[in-house]
Design a protein around this motif. Structure first.
Motif, PDB file in Angstrom:
ATOM      1  N   ILE A 256       0.837  -1.203   0.000  1.00 26.48           N
ATOM      2  CA  ILE A 256       0.000   0.000   0.000  1.00 26.48           C
ATOM      3  C   ILE A 256       0.869   1.249   0.000  1.00 26.48           C
ATOM      4  O   ILE A 256       0.615   2.210  -0.733  1.00 26.48           O
ATOM      5  N   GLU A 257       1.916   1.247   0.829  1.00 29.04           N
ATOM      6  CA  GLU A 257       2.820   2.392   0.889  1.00 29.04           C
ATOM      7  C   GLU A 257       3.558   2.593  -0.427  1.00 29.04           C
ATOM      8  O   GLU A 257       3.719   3.714  -0.901  1.00 29.04           O
ATOM      9  N   ASP A 258       3.972   1.503  -1.036  1.00 31.66           N
ATOM     10  CA  ASP A 258       4.653   1.594  -2.326  1.00 31.66           C
ATOM     11  C   ASP A 258       3.730   2.150  -3.394  1.00 31.66           C
ATOM     12  O   ASP A 258       4.150   2.934  -4.261  1.00 31.66           O
ATOM     13  N   ALA A 259       2.445   1.729  -3.336  1.00 30.93           N
ATOM     14  CA  ALA A 259       1.460   2.219  -4.319  1.00 30.93           C
ATOM     15  C   ALA A 259       1.244   3.718  -4.168  1.00 30.93           C
ATOM     16  O   ALA A 259       1.098   4.445  -5.157  1.00 30.93           O
ATOM     17  N   LYS A 260       1.251   4.200  -2.907  1.00 28.09           N
ATOM     18  CA  LYS A 260       1.057   5.625  -2.663  1.00 28.09           C
ATOM     19  C   LYS A 260       2.236   6.442  -3.178  1.00 28.09           C
ATOM     20  O   LYS A 260       2.079   7.562  -3.646  1.00 28.09           O
TER      21      LYS A 260
ATOM     22  N   ALA B  34      -5.734  -0.304  -7.883  1.00 28.18           N
ATOM     23  CA  ALA B  34      -4.980   0.655  -7.080  1.00 28.18           C
ATOM     24  C   ALA B  34      -3.987   1.394  -7.974  1.00 28.18           C
ATOM     25  O   ALA B  34      -3.603   0.897  -9.033  1.00 28.18           O
ATOM     26  N   THR B  35      -3.608   2.589  -7.550  1.00 26.49           N
ATOM     27  CA  THR B  35      -2.576   3.419  -8.203  1.00 26.49           C
ATOM     28  C   THR B  35      -3.020   3.986  -9.544  1.00 26.49           C
ATOM     29  O   THR B  35      -3.073   5.192  -9.730  1.00 26.49           O
ATOM     30  N   ILE B  36      -3.352   3.116 -10.485  1.00 28.06           N
ATOM     31  CA  ILE B  36      -3.735   3.578 -11.823  1.00 28.06           C
ATOM     32  C   ILE B  36      -4.853   2.695 -12.352  1.00 28.06           C
ATOM     33  O   ILE B  36      -4.914   1.506 -12.047  1.00 28.06           O
ATOM     34  N   ASN B  37      -5.744   3.306 -13.124  1.00 24.77           N
ATOM     35  CA  ASN B  37      -6.909   2.582 -13.626  1.00 24.77           C
ATOM     36  C   ASN B  37      -6.740   2.249 -15.111  1.00 24.77           C
ATOM     37  O   ASN B  37      -6.786   3.148 -15.957  1.00 24.77           O
TER      38      ASN B  37
END
Length: 301
Positions: A33-37, A83-86
């Motif tokens: 989750i932190e990496d995705a942010k 997550a991150t990009i759609n």
């Protein structure tokens, strides 16, 4: 409860608290989750060179790098949340020169007659625009609607128009605008209409859906549109048809049970409303009798 306390009490089977003090229950998930942010969506994109099959000119199209997106969950009508990009935002190619637009899987599937239709109906009116280096929800909706406009003019297959409508509905599901829920239902309805025709007229599979998956999807779209009797009929067909996978049957049973629960709740609410209404009538009758007795005494009736 802290992670180092979760596993306490296992000393008798060989695991001391001191041995487990550095063990974190959701360490990998938290890190993901932190990496995705920290990851910038634009870093997951690149410009792909596309040749338009209609005007034969070259243009650049934003595309996702391989394995650059992560799935969070999946809705019962196959909509995937990321997550991150759609990835859905980048699912339509739009030629900036002639306006020809289509789902990327269909972009090169166009006949000579259809090309002529694009030139006469789209290119003569199309105004090119410069898109940013990262697409948002409103841009995605615009591009899907351009694809739908093209598909309508060139008389694409019903399944193609239905799939575009379905993806537009999914985009409105992500929207927080006041009328987004109404617009989602409108496009779900158009998608359902197209898939009904596709199941009857087209060869399977369509968009990786075999007959059974499409039957389920038609049932699920009816459920979401509150056409419960029709939905139950489609779900029953999926469940009772030989050759349907166990996973699909289980999913279908789950959606069927949701309808039954909804109908039971509606019936319970109706019964409660009827009881309240009956009590009001009885109360009014008692009040009328009481008032009549009062006025009879007052006027000597």
């Amino acid at each position: 409860m802290s992670d180092n306390k979760i596993f306490s009490g296992l000393e008798h089977v060989g695991f001391k608290d001191s041995d487990l003090k550095d063990l974190s229950l959701y360490e990998k998930e938290k890190k993901a989750i932190e990496d995705a942010k920290k990851t910038s969506p634009s870093s997951l994109l690149y410009e792909k060179t596309i040749v338009c099959p209609v005007c034969e000119t070259t243009f650049k199209q934003l595309a996702l790098k391989s394995n650059s997106y992560r799935m969070i969950s999946k809705d019962s009508d196959f909509f995937i949340r990321y997550a991150t990009i759609n990835p859905y935002f980048y699912d339509v190619y739009v030629c900036e020169h002639c306006g020809y637009s289509a789902l990327k899987v269909d972009f090169n599937k166009i006949s000579e007659k259809q090309k002529e239709s694009v030139i006469s109906n789209i290119s003569t009116k199309f105004k090119s625009r410069t898109y940013p280096k990262e697409y948002n929800l409103s841009i995605a909706i615009e591009r899907y609607k351009l694809a739908l406009l093209n598909a309508t003019y060139i008389n694409s297959k019903s399944s193609t128009k239905a799939m575009i409508c379905l993806k537009i509905a999914w985009m409105y599901r992500l929207s927080e605008d006041n009328n987004s829920a109404e617009l989602e239902k409108s496009f779900l309805k158009s998608s359902l209409e197209g898939f009904n025709v596709a199941l009857e007229k087209e060869s399977m599979p369509v968009y990786k859906m075999n007959t059974f998956l499409l039957m389920y999807l038609i049932g699920e779209l009816n459920r979401r549109l509150e056409n419960y009797d029709t939905a139950l009929s489609w779900f029953s067909r999926v469940i009772t048809t030989p050759g349907v996978s166990t996973n699909l049957k289980e999913l279908t049973r789950t959606q069927r049970d949701l309808i039954k629960e909804t109908l039971e709740q509606q019936n319970a609410a109706k019964e409660e409303s009827t009881e309240i209404s009956t009590d009001d009538i009885d109360s009014n009758e008692d009040s009328t009798k009481s008032n009549k007795g009062f006025f009879s005494k007052l006027f000597g009736e």
